[in-house]
Enzyme design. Structure first.
Site, PDB file in Angstrom:
ATOM      1  N   HIS A   1      61.157  62.591  54.193  1.00 24.94           N
ATOM      2  CA  HIS A   1      59.399  63.220  54.178  1.00 24.94           C
ATOM      3  C   HIS A   1      59.470  64.492  53.044  1.00 24.94           C
ATOM      4  CE1 HIS A   1      60.380  61.062  58.628  1.00 24.94           C
ATOM      5  NE2 HIS A   1      59.881  60.272  57.377  1.00 24.94           N
TER       6      HIS A   1
ATOM      7  N   ARG B   1      36.380  47.346  52.158  1.00 24.42           N
ATOM      8  CA  ARG B   1      37.384  46.175  53.375  1.00 24.42           C
ATOM      9  C   ARG B   1      36.775  46.407  54.909  1.00 24.42           C
ATOM     10  NH1 ARG B   1      40.809  48.380  49.115  1.00 24.42           N
ATOM     11  NH2 ARG B   1      42.390  46.555  48.012  1.00 24.42           N
TER      12      ARG B   1
ATOM     13  N   ARG C   1      32.344  43.824  51.990  1.00 21.52           N
ATOM     14  CA  ARG C   1      32.861  42.044  51.850  1.00 21.52           C
ATOM     15  C   ARG C   1      32.868  41.896  53.257  1.00 21.52           C
ATOM     16  NH1 ARG C   1      38.692  41.534  50.298  1.00 21.52           N
ATOM     17  NH2 ARG C   1      39.195  43.013  52.013  1.00 21.52           N
TER      18      ARG C   1
ATOM     19  N   GLU D   1      39.351  36.157  44.074  1.00 22.14           N
ATOM     20  CA  GLU D   1      40.579  35.680  44.058  1.00 22.14           C
ATOM     21  C   GLU D   1      41.227  34.164  43.713  1.00 22.14           C
ATOM     22  OE1 GLU D   1      41.292  38.246  46.614  1.00 22.14           O
ATOM     23  OE2 GLU D   1      39.187  37.222  48.473  1.00 22.14           O
TER      24      GLU D   1
ATOM     25  N   ASN E   1      45.079  41.503  43.369  1.00 24.35           N
ATOM     26  CA  ASN E   1      46.065  41.032  44.286  1.00 24.35           C
ATOM     27  C   ASN E   1      46.020  39.902  44.579  1.00 24.35           C
ATOM     28  OD1 ASN E   1      45.454  44.153  43.959  1.00 24.35           O
ATOM     29  ND2 ASN E   1      44.664  44.496  46.036  1.00 24.35           N
ATOM     30  N   ASP E   2      44.986  39.475  45.328  1.00 17.81           N
ATOM     31  CA  ASP E   2      45.566  38.270  45.562  1.00 17.81           C
ATOM     32  C   ASP E   2      45.458  37.068  44.888  1.00 17.81           C
ATOM     33  OD1 ASP E   2      45.878  38.142  48.403  1.00 17.81           O
ATOM     34  OD2 ASP E   2      43.601  38.467  48.585  1.00 17.81           O
TER      35      ASP E   2
ATOM     36  N   ARG F   1      52.642  38.391  48.029  1.00 19.40           N
ATOM     37  CA  ARG F   1      51.804  39.424  47.668  1.00 19.40           C
ATOM     38  C   ARG F   1      53.211  40.041  48.160  1.00 19.40           C
ATOM     39  NH1 ARG F   1      45.955  40.504  48.439  1.00 19.40           N
ATOM     40  NH2 ARG F   1      46.504  42.704  49.276  1.00 19.40           N
TER      41      ARG F   1
ATOM     42  N   CYS G   1      37.812  44.465  41.515  1.00 22.69           N
ATOM     43  CA  CYS G   1      38.525  45.701  42.447  1.00 22.69           C
ATOM     44  C   CYS G   1      39.812  45.384  43.014  1.00 22.69           C
ATOM     45  CB  CYS G   1      37.373  45.389  43.344  1.00 22.69           C
ATOM     46  SG  CYS G   1      37.316  44.093  44.299  1.00 22.69           S
TER      47      CYS G   1
HETATM   48  C1  PEP Z   1      42.652  41.772  46.043  1.00 26.69           C
HETATM   49  O1  PEP Z   1      42.726  40.692  46.450  1.00 26.69           O
HETATM   50  O2  PEP Z   1      42.637  41.842  44.892  1.00 26.69           O
HETATM   51  C2  PEP Z   1      41.647  42.305  46.268  1.00 26.69           C
HETATM   52  C3  PEP Z   1      41.029  43.354  45.760  1.00 26.69           C
HETATM   53  O3  PEP Z   1      41.526  42.098  47.981  1.00 26.69           O
HETATM   54  P1  PEP Z   1      43.030  42.636  48.787  1.00 26.69           P
HETATM   55  O4  PEP Z   1      43.700  43.465  48.172  1.00 26.69           O
HETATM   56  O5  PEP Z   1      41.637  43.364  50.814  1.00 26.69           O
HETATM   57  O6  PEP Z   1      42.514  41.337  49.134  1.00 26.69           O
HETATM   58 MG    MG Z   2      42.412  39.769  48.298  1.00 25.18          MG
END
Ligand code: PEP
Ligand code: MG
Length: 614
Positions: A274, A380, A412, A510, A533-534, A544, A576
């Site tokens: 913390h 989001r 989105r 994605e 990310n996806d 992930r 993004c």
């Molecule tokens: C992604 O998948 O990169 C993304 C921006 O969407 P999320 O992280 O909300 O799945």
């Molecule tokens: Mg995503």
């Protein structure tokens, strides 16, 4: 029949799931407090069974007392009308908590060389400090004012923690105060200080040593209401680097108010404590260094360079010059990027780049505006739905206020499934939820929420004439899915006499299948936004949120995919996913031809400044 049912309600079957602690910190105070908080949203009776004991999942001290360590498991048991939803939601939430605990990122350290001997450590917060090393110790002072009783002090401490939580509610670190307040209710704090001291002694050297800091912090807060204060005396007019075995969260809070404290070295602790979280939040350069450092008591200056993770006790003249220059450069960089956050972002060869924000609601939209966001690249929306379902009016209002702040907003539609669930939505348990009913697949199957959301966007758009809006569908893998989703939007608009003239339709890119169908998608969509990310998880077939498997976030394979997308797709593309904010690839992405990057608000000023040097 109904009376019989009331008198003898059918016995409800408990829904049970076994959960395993994957964080090396165990199931510790902060995640427990967050978990217990979420539990309160359900009507079912929810308990935790661990080490042959069953305790209520809302009782922080009781869960804490189970002392669940890494690799140990417990059963989450839910009984009641919403047991299924509760179990699914809390299971996902628990897994996310464990993941976040693993994820406290190590701050990247840069290599650098000083002439004098340097000791190395782990950076908690980046910066440069030059000052005299002072050992942190406190002297106890008894106030002459009439002190409170122990019980009164307990109540006042609870009120202080409530207040601190309210004041800091928008920050992640506020959970610390909430967690400590829950701890105050435990049996331990209903006893006397001697027993708390005994408990602290018992915890030393055990895997639960990290709890000591919270116990001591509470002791300190209670003490101060009883008129017993410990004081730390700083030498007058000297810039200092504090060295301590460890610090309590309340001590960090106090130290942050002293401008002469330039840096902190901790002999113990971890980047997840913390105190560490607060030190980062207060931007105090901090290093954890296990090597032997003793404050000599003499007033000479040392260097703490947490950009490269080094402490130089006896620097040479040239080391000082170097550190001063580095400190100056670091401060200037931060200040410049912040002051220039509203200026155009143009590369050296004249390319204009849009730096947009990823947001979740109106508060994060306001923060993004303040940090200089040129637009919203990703709203989001599922975060507007997390606790309870918003009404149509609430949704419309939320979208409208965000649209009023920015000229370019990408909304989105709900991205539920995978690691994201809603307490009031039932999705059948799947073996591979990331490969299941997620994103647009969920919206196309269960259209009630989807249609209402589209109506809310349509109404918000109608309330602000001439405002262009982008609607983006998540997890699209085939052109048919996109067409179906767009057609539903057109139907909703027609049913309510709303115009779609100002609406553009696009997809999150994605799912890898899209890369191989770009010409077909080009004929349908108005834009793409790459969710790295996806895209990464699906390219490498690695979940992930997987606790042990990980992928290089800037893998050359991912970069090749991004290059291929850029050279093939004909419609505008932005990025993004998290990759958009990673320092080491900014230049590469711009060279590939990307001109819109969407990142978290706090990364915007520095990303803009980096782009200006590309
Ligand atoms: C992604 O998948 O990169 C993304 C921006 O969407 P999320 O992280 O909300 O799945
Ligand atoms: Mg995503």
């Amino acid at each position: 029949m109904n009376i019989l049912k009331k008198l003898f309600p059918p016995k409800q079957t408990p829904i049970e799931t076994t959960l395993t602690i994957t964080s090396k910190n165990g199931f510790h105070l902060r995640p427990i407090a967050e978990f217990a908080n979420k539990t309160k949203a359900f009507q079912s009776t929810i308990t935790i069974i661990g080490k042959n004991q069953e305790v209520s999942a809302t009782q922080v001290p009781k869960i804490l007392a189970l002392a669940l360590e890494k690799d140990e498991s417990f059963i989450l048991k839910c009984i009641g009308n919403d047991a299924q939803q509760a179990n699914e939601y809390l299971t996902n939430f628990f897994e996310q908590l464990m993941h976040d605990d693993l994820e406290v990122k190590m701050v990247e350290q840069e290599a650098d060389h000083y002439e004098a001997k340097a000791l190395h450590g782990t950076t908690i917060a980046k910066g440069i400090a030059i000052g005299t090393v002072i050992e942190y110790f406190k002297t106890v002072k008894h106030s002459s004012e009439a002190p409170c009783t122990f019980d009164e002090a307990l109540n006042l401490t609870a009120q202080d923690l409530d207040q601190l939580y309210k004041e800091n509610q928008t920050n992640q670190e506020a959970q610390i105060f909430l967690a400590q307040k829950a701890l105050l209710d435990s049996d331990l704090f209903q006893k006397h200080f001697d027993q708390i001291d005994e408990e602290i002694q018992k915890l030393k050297g055990t895997p639960f040593e990290s709890r000591i800091a919270d116990y001591q912090d509470l002791q300190k807060r209670i003490h101060s209401h009883m008129g017993i204060n410990s004081e730390f005396k700083l030498p007058a007019d000297v810039d200092t680097i504090i060295i301590a075995n460890e610090l309590l969260p309340s001590e960090v809070e106090e130290l942050s108010k002293l401008s002469r404290i330039k840096g902190v070295i901790l002999r113990q602790g971890s980047s997840t404590s913390h105190a560490a979280i607060l030190l980062r939040a207060f931007k105090i350069p901090t290093l954890i260094c296990h090597e032997k450092i003793i404050a000599s008591g003499e007033y000479y200056s040392s260097i703490l360079d947490t950009i490269s993770g080094q402490f130089i006790n006896l620097p040479t003249q040239s080391d000082f010059e170097k550190a001063k220059q580095k400190a100056h450069q670091f401060k200037t960089e931060q200040k410049t990027s912040y002051t220039k956050r509203f200026e155009p972002t143009i590369t050296k060869d004249g390319k204009s780049i849009n730096v947009f924000a990823n947001i979740t609601d109106i508060n994060s939209a306001k923060k993004a505006k303040e940090q200089g966001a040129d637009g919203v690249g990703l709203l989001r929306t599922e975060f507007l739905f997390t606790e309870i379902k918003p009404t149509l009016e609430q949704q419309t209002q939320a979208y409208q206020s965000i649209l009023e702040l920015f000229d370019d907003v990408t909304i989105r539609t709900l991205d539920i499934g995978g690691d994201k669930s809603l307490p009031y939505i039932h999705i059948e348990k799947e073996d591979n939820p990331f490969l299941g009913i997620r994103g647009i697949r969920f919206s196309l199957q269960e259209q009630t929420l989807f249609r209402e959301q589209l109506l809310a966007v349509g109404l918000a758009s109608a309330n602000i004439p001439n405002k262009k809006i982008k609607i983006m569908f998540p997890m699209v893998s085939t052109p048919e899915e996109f067409t179906q989703a767009k057609n539903i939007t057109l139907e909703v608009a027609k049913e309510h006499n709303l115009s779609v003239e100002n609406i553009q339709f696009g997809i999150m890119l994605e799912v890898p299948s899209v890369i191989f169908a770009l010409p077909e998608f080009d004929a349908l969509v108005d834009f793409y936004s790459i969710g790295t990310n996806d895209l990464t998880q699906y390219l490498f077939a690695i979940e992930r949120t997987h606790p042990t498997l990980s992928i290089d976030p800037v893998s050359p394979i991912l970069l090749t995919a991004l290059k291929q997308i850029m050279t093939t797709a004909k419609k505008p593309i932005s990025i993004c996913g998290e990759l958009a904010g990673i320092e080491s690839v900014t230049q590469t992405l711009i060279e590939m031809g990307y001109t819109t990057l969407s990142v978290s608000a706090n990364l915007i000023p520095s990303l803009k400044e980096r782009i200006r040097h590309v």
